[in-house]
Design an enzyme around this catalytic site. Structure first.
Site, short mmCIF file in Angstrom:
data_model
loop_
_atom_site.label_atom_id
_atom_site.label_comp_id
_atom_site.label_asym_id
_atom_site.label_seq_id
_atom_site.Cartn_x
_atom_site.Cartn_y
_atom_site.Cartn_z
N LYS A 1 33.21 44.60 52.86
CA LYS A 1 33.91 44.59 54.13
C LYS A 1 32.92 44.19 55.22
O LYS A 1 32.08 44.99 55.63
CB LYS A 1 34.50 45.97 54.43
CG LYS A 1 35.35 45.98 55.67
CD LYS A 1 36.04 47.32 55.84
CE LYS A 1 36.94 47.26 57.07
NZ LYS A 1 37.61 48.54 57.29
N TYR B 1 44.16 34.51 34.79
CA TYR B 1 43.39 34.74 36.01
C TYR B 1 44.27 34.69 37.25
O TYR B 1 44.02 35.42 38.21
CB TYR B 1 42.27 33.70 36.13
CG TYR B 1 41.39 33.64 34.91
CD1 TYR B 1 40.51 34.68 34.64
CD2 TYR B 1 41.46 32.58 34.03
CE1 TYR B 1 39.70 34.66 33.51
CE2 TYR B 1 40.67 32.54 32.89
CZ TYR B 1 39.79 33.58 32.64
OH TYR B 1 39.02 33.56 31.53
N GLU C 1 36.91 52.22 47.32
CA GLU C 1 36.84 52.66 45.93
C GLU C 1 38.24 52.69 45.31
O GLU C 1 38.42 52.34 44.15
CB GLU C 1 36.22 54.06 45.84
CG GLU C 1 34.76 54.11 46.21
CD GLU C 1 34.49 54.32 47.71
OE1 GLU C 1 35.33 53.94 48.56
OE2 GLU C 1 33.41 54.85 48.02
#
Length: 92
Positions: free
Chosen positions: A72, A27, A47
């Site tokens: 955002k 992780y 994206e």
């Protein structure tokens, strides 16, 4: 500033049985790569950033799917909202 969520689908039975870090998804490595992508060269699209992160996560053979959400906050769109964002899912 971005808010990032990463969800991974993985078979972690071996790690659950062994209690060995070598048997699970790294992780920290995924976090560091995501940070590098988000803070790296400017991208025009959320994206694009999300896809890069998802594709990196799938490089670990234990990961069968990755969902990446990037939000955002504080966008200038002339409306009342908390954030704009995208969510992508990558699968093997």
């Amino acid at each position: 500033m971005f808010v990032l969520d990463i969800e991974l689908d993985a078979d972690l039975q071996k790690a659950a049985n062994s209690d060995d870090l070598n048997d699970t998804v790294n992780y920290v490595e995924i976090y560091q790569k995501a940070k590098e992508i988000i803070e790296g060269p400017r991208a025009a699209l959320l994206e694009h950033l999300a896809a890069q992160i998802g594709d990196f996560a799938l490089q670990d053979e234990r990961v069968v799917a990755a969902r990446v959400r990037i939000k955002k906050p504080h966008v200038a769109v002339g409306g009342v909202l908390n954030y704009l964002g995208v969510e992508i899912e990558r699968k093997r």
